[in-house]
Design a protein around this motif. Structure first.
Motif, short mmCIF file in Angstrom:
data_model
loop_
_atom_site.label_atom_id
_atom_site.label_comp_id
_atom_site.label_asym_id
_atom_site.label_seq_id
_atom_site.Cartn_x
_atom_site.Cartn_y
_atom_site.Cartn_z
N PRO A 237 0.83 -1.05 0.03
CA PRO A 237 0.03 -0.01 -0.17
C PRO A 237 0.93 1.28 0.06
N GLU A 238 1.94 1.13 0.62
CA GLU A 238 2.85 2.47 0.85
C GLU A 238 3.66 2.60 -0.53
N VAL A 239 3.54 1.82 -1.54
CA VAL A 239 4.15 1.80 -2.90
C VAL A 239 3.00 2.27 -3.70
N LEU A 240 3.03 3.59 -4.17
CA LEU A 240 1.73 4.00 -5.00
C LEU A 240 1.77 3.85 -6.29
N PHE A 241 3.16 3.82 -6.88
CA PHE A 241 3.27 3.50 -8.41
C PHE A 241 4.57 2.61 -8.59
N GLY A 242 4.55 1.77 -9.48
CA GLY A 242 5.47 1.03 -10.14
C GLY A 242 6.59 2.08 -10.87
N THR A 243 7.82 2.16 -10.12
CA THR A 243 8.90 2.98 -10.82
C THR A 243 9.88 2.24 -11.23
N GLY A 244 10.94 3.26 -11.88
CA GLY A 244 12.38 2.50 -12.14
C GLY A 244 12.48 2.77 -13.88
N SER A 245 11.61 3.00 -14.47
CA SER A 245 11.49 3.44 -15.69
C SER A 245 11.65 4.99 -15.49
N LEU A 246 13.13 5.68 -15.74
CA LEU A 246 13.45 6.77 -15.02
C LEU A 246 12.52 8.01 -15.73
N GLY A 247 12.35 8.94 -14.89
CA GLY A 247 11.94 10.20 -15.40
C GLY A 247 10.42 10.34 -15.24
N HIS A 248 9.78 9.33 -14.63
CA HIS A 248 8.37 9.50 -14.68
C HIS A 248 7.73 9.88 -13.13
N GLY A 249 8.61 9.71 -12.18
CA GLY A 249 8.16 9.86 -10.49
C GLY A 249 7.83 11.29 -10.33
N LEU A 250 8.49 12.23 -10.92
CA LEU A 250 8.14 13.57 -10.55
C LEU A 250 6.85 13.93 -11.12
N SER A 251 6.33 13.52 -12.26
CA SER A 251 5.44 14.12 -12.93
C SER A 251 4.02 13.40 -12.40
N LEU A 252 4.30 12.08 -11.65
CA LEU A 252 3.19 11.58 -10.93
C LEU A 252 3.09 12.27 -9.48
N GLU B 267 16.10 12.93 -18.27
CA GLU B 267 15.10 12.68 -19.04
C GLU B 267 14.20 14.21 -19.07
N GLY B 268 13.76 14.53 -19.99
CA GLY B 268 13.08 15.77 -20.30
C GLY B 268 11.74 16.07 -19.43
N SER B 269 11.21 14.85 -19.33
CA SER B 269 10.02 14.97 -18.52
C SER B 269 9.80 15.52 -17.28
N ASN B 270 11.21 15.39 -16.53
CA ASN B 270 11.48 15.87 -15.17
C ASN B 270 11.28 17.57 -15.39
N TRP B 271 11.85 18.06 -16.42
CA TRP B 271 12.06 19.44 -16.60
C TRP B 271 10.58 19.83 -16.79
N GLU B 272 9.87 19.29 -17.64
CA GLU B 272 8.32 19.72 -17.89
C GLU B 272 7.68 19.72 -16.51
N ALA B 273 7.82 18.62 -15.47
CA ALA B 273 7.19 18.49 -14.23
C ALA B 273 7.57 19.87 -13.32
N CYS C 110 9.09 13.35 -3.21
CA CYS C 110 9.74 12.39 -4.57
C CYS C 110 11.03 12.55 -4.30
N MET C 111 11.72 11.17 -4.43
CA MET C 111 13.25 11.18 -4.54
C MET C 111 13.67 10.78 -6.11
N LEU C 112 14.50 11.55 -6.32
CA LEU C 112 15.04 11.16 -7.72
C LEU C 112 16.61 11.09 -7.85
N SER C 113 17.09 10.47 -8.83
CA SER C 113 18.66 10.45 -8.75
C SER C 113 18.92 11.43 -9.40
N ASP C 114 20.25 11.81 -9.67
CA ASP C 114 20.97 12.74 -10.38
C ASP C 114 20.79 12.43 -11.92
N GLY C 115 21.22 11.26 -12.40
CA GLY C 115 21.38 10.77 -13.62
C GLY C 115 20.16 10.98 -14.32
N GLU C 116 19.00 11.04 -13.52
CA GLU C 116 17.56 10.75 -13.96
C GLU C 116 17.24 12.34 -14.54
#
Ligand SMILES: [Mg+2]
Length: 240
Positions: free
Chosen positions: A80-95, A123-129, A114-120
């Motif tokens: 329950p504490e894990v709301l989304f399957g993640t690991g395909s990088l660049g999606h967590g921040l938008s979620l 991904e342009g989606s982070n900047w959109e978020a 939301c915790m992100l890596s630096d390599g992540e």
């Protein structure tokens, strides 16, 4: 867990671990939400969840086994504490930004982390978020960047230089603090901060933190431990 299941990603788990423990022990309340965008640090997340009683030792033994709930990246459902399957990088921040906006629209309490890596940040989606979070003034959103300076195939500077990430986040309208990501009082203080604008923490961390032969070594993004190195790592941690 990683040794017994023979899988890697240990370096990026150890850089994230102190932050995750502070988050789960000192910050998260019942109305809050957390998304681990750097899903390859699932092992550290499971340890944090175990340390607050959400997972059991029997659960941890199943890490990365066939048909397990504790997959190498956070599962799509089942915890329950894990709301989304993640690991395909660049999606967590938008979620996370969507969750934060949903809370505001419904007048719901609680913060979204939301915790992100630096390599992540490749991904342009982070900047959109970031643009979206600033536009919507998501003051209930806090992002934490695990800035260990390394990613799967090189240093972040070699692959796609972020420059001074904190300055960029400020330019995008985030109240931004830079801290030592292995200093629990500093981590907790920064996580407690909630400005009247979106919040960001740039946590300077060490990949492979705490294990001499892993620290700041690129290969420990992927390598699993052999028995000799596992014993050496245990000895080093026991000396602490
Ligand atoms: Mg990194």
């Amino acid at each position: 867990m990683h040794y017994e299941s023979g899988v890697g990603h240990i370096g990026g788990n150890l850089s994230a671990l102190d932050i995750l423990l502070c988050l789960y022990h000192k910050i998260l309340q019942k109305d809050d939400a957390f998304i681990l965008s750097k899903g390859h640090a699932a092992g550290a997340l499971y340890i944090a969840l175990w340390s607050v009683g959400v997972l059991s030792e029997a659960d941890l033994v199943q890490f990365h086994r066939e048909d397990t709930l504790l997959s190498g990246h956070p599962p799509v459902s089942g915890i329950p504490e894990v709301l989304f399957g993640t690991g395909s990088l660049g999606h967590g921040l938008s979620l996370a930004a969507g969750l934060a906006l949903g809370k505001k629209l419904k007048g719901q309490p609680g913060r979204v982390f939301c915790m992100l890596s630096d390599g992540e940040w490749n991904e342009g989606s982070n900047w959109e978020a970031l643009i979206f979070a600033n536009q919507q003034n998501l003051d209930n959103l806090t992002i934490v960047v695990d800035l260990n300076g390394l990613q799967g195939f090189g240093t972040t500077r070699e692959v796609a230089d972020l420059g001074v990430l904190g300055e960029k986040l400020r330019t995008f309208g985030f109240n931004t603090e830079e801290i030592n990501g292995h200093d629990p009082p500093a981590i907790i203080r920064a996580l407690e901060t909630q400005a009247a604008q979106p919040n960001a923490i740039v946590a300077n961390t060490t990949k492979g933190n705490g294990i001499s032969f892993m620290e700041n070594r690129l290969e420990w993004h992927y390598l699993p431990l052999n028995e000799a190195l596992y014993q050496q790592a245990l000895q080093e941690l026991t000396r602490l």
